[in-house]
Design an enzyme around this catalytic site. Structure first.
Site, mmCIF file in Angstrom:
data_model
loop_
_atom_site.group_PDB
_atom_site.id
_atom_site.type_symbol
_atom_site.label_atom_id
_atom_site.label_comp_id
_atom_site.label_asym_id
_atom_site.label_seq_id
_atom_site.Cartn_x
_atom_site.Cartn_y
_atom_site.Cartn_z
ATOM 1 N N ASP A 220 0.819 -1.210 0.000
ATOM 2 C CA ASP A 220 0.000 0.000 0.000
ATOM 3 C C ASP A 220 0.855 1.263 0.000
ATOM 4 O OD1 ASP A 220 -2.058 1.801 0.170
ATOM 5 O OD2 ASP A 220 -2.539 1.398 2.261
ATOM 6 N N ASP B 157 -1.545 4.956 -6.151
ATOM 7 C CA ASP B 157 -1.880 4.197 -4.941
ATOM 8 C C ASP B 157 -2.032 2.713 -5.262
ATOM 9 O OD1 ASP B 157 -2.680 3.335 -2.462
ATOM 10 O OD2 ASP B 157 -4.722 4.133 -2.623
#
Length: 454
Positions: free
Chosen positions: A101, A328
């Site tokens: 992440d 992301d």
């Protein structure tokens, strides 16, 4: 006053004294190498051995900083739209799958304080009691100030040895992980193929977990999150200080079965095949309101070579920190600012050479029927994203059309209000590319070379 002869004799004695250099090796041990000594000259064999040994350790100074790597695999087989990094933590190592992440900072794993752990399956949670190197952080440790504390955190007592650091970390959708902040040893592969034991890596030992993003379907098969953001506690920041302040990864096509393995590389690793020479770069931007995220400047979007008429202000970060575009890996789909999104959907709808589906899959605005079509991507419009610095990102249709049900594929791009959010390049849009986050030079590099072609 000493005579010249006395000074020369004194200098000669000092030069004949043993001179020792101390070199810190990779294992933090010290090696003492005598350069001059009073003992008789060594034999040629001894001299050769000493010289060889000395040259070996001197050469360590000239070698580039090594990199470390960890396997990355798609979570599609377990029903997750995330990519998992295999992290080996503790001594002896316990292997867990963490979501990669780039949109968060904290590294955390599911923990169990069980004494009789037979009720838990291996490799599903971390057992601190089974590790000889688990070390809870003291609440007065400066490291503890880097994580948000729970609203009802116990009062810190600096006189108590076991006054531990409690954390509570929240995500955008309100999901939470809370527990003890600690340090551990992690085991990773180095550039030479050997194992490296990295001590004192800070992480959250999560005993309480709640919310859709950390316990819902997207979390299936995951045992925690590896935060790779720009904050000081992220995995990229902690290891970047040791191996060079950059990291890279290749997210392979999630539709392949069995899912292929690629690698997250921390440090200056090329990945083979001359990937670095093929990278295109765009500057990484900072947003003081959201310091964790990796922002890039999107300048324009084209469909089949035709540039869409989107005002440049649509892509800008405003004075309140809203807007802009974030890369992301922890988000699956792509998101575009609403004015751009509506234009992209309308243009793709006009240009696509496939029948529109009779019913739209809930949550998607454009779906097509691909029944009987062996290679539907041939009939789909090509998107092109122009970025700051002259880089152009051209993903294949498989990166923005996904199968939502049998014979139906939908445009995997969603709308976002730029006044309260930002555009996102999610992991689906990134698949099949190598991405390099060069934090020292504040730039993002990408290339299809060196990653499985979708």
């Amino acid at each position: 006053m000493k005579t010249f002869e006395e000074l020369r004799a004194e200098t000669k004695l000092k030069l004949e004294e043993t001179i020792v250099i101390t070199m810190k090796n990779l294992d933090d041990e010290f090696l003492k190498l005598p350069l001059l000594r009073k003992s008789p000259l060594p034999s040629p064999t001894q001299a050769l051995a000493l010289d060889t040994r000395r040259l070996h350790f001197l050469s360590l100074r000239r070698k580039p900083i090594p990199f470390v790597k960890s396997p990355v695999v798609s979570g599609a087989s377990s029903g997750s739209g995330q990519y998992f990094v295999d992290l080996r933590i503790g001594q002896p190592p316990q292997s867990l799958h963490l979501i990669a992440d780039t949109g968060s900072d904290l590294v955390w794993v599911k923990c169990s304080a069980c004494r009789n752990c037979s009720l838990h399956s291996p490799a599903t949670v971390f057992f601190p009691r089974h590790s000889s190197t688990f070390s809870p952080t003291h609440c007065y440790d400066p490291l503890c100030r880097l994580v948000p504390e729970p609203v009802r955190a116990p009062k810190c007592n600096h006189t108590r040895i076991h006054s531990t650091c409690h954390y509570e970390y929240a995500y955008a959708d309100g999901s939470l992980t809370s527990g003890l902040f600690a340090t551990e040893t992690t085991t990773l592969k180095t550039s030479s193929g050997r194992e490296a034991y990295l001590k004192s890596v800070a992480f959250g030992c999560g005993f309480r977990i709640s919310g859709q993003s950390v316990s819902g379907a997207s979390f299936n098969g995951a045992h925690g999150v590896m935060g790779l953001g720009r904050g000081p506690i992220s995995f990229a920041s902690q290891l970047g200080r040791r191996f060079g302040n950059k990291f890279s990864y290749c997210l392979m096509d999630y539709t392949l079965s069995p899912p292929p393995t690629s690698y997250l590389i921390i440090g200056d690793g090329d990945g083979g095949g001359g990937v670095r020479s093929k990278l295109l770069f765009t500057p990484l931007l900072t947003n003081p309101f959201s310091p964790t995220f990796y922002y890039i400047r999107l300048k324009s979007v084209s469909v089949n070579g035709g540039k869409l008429r989107i005002h440049p202000s649509v892509w800008e970060i405003d004075g309140s920190g809203n807007g802009g575009t974030v890369v992301d890996s922890g988000t699956t789909l792509a998101f575009l600012a609403d004015p751009a999104y509506r234009l992209v959907v309308a243009t793709v709808r006009r240009r696509i050479r496939l029948p529109i589906a009779a019913e739209m899959t809930p949550g998607f605005d454009l779906c097509v029927n691909v029944s009987g079509v062996s290679k539907p991507e041939k009939f789909m419009p090509r998107l092109k994203f122009e970025l700051a610095g002259g880089a152009v990102f051209v993903p294949p249709p498989r990166n923005y059309f996904i199968e939502t049900e049998e014979h139906v594929q939908c445009l995997a791009i969603q709308s976002v209000n730029p006044k309260v959010g930002f555009s996102v390049m999610g992991n689906l849009m990134q698949q099949g590319f190598v991405f390099e986050f060069d934090r020292d030079r504040s730039r993002l590099g990408f290339s299809r070379r060196g990653c499985a072609l979708p």
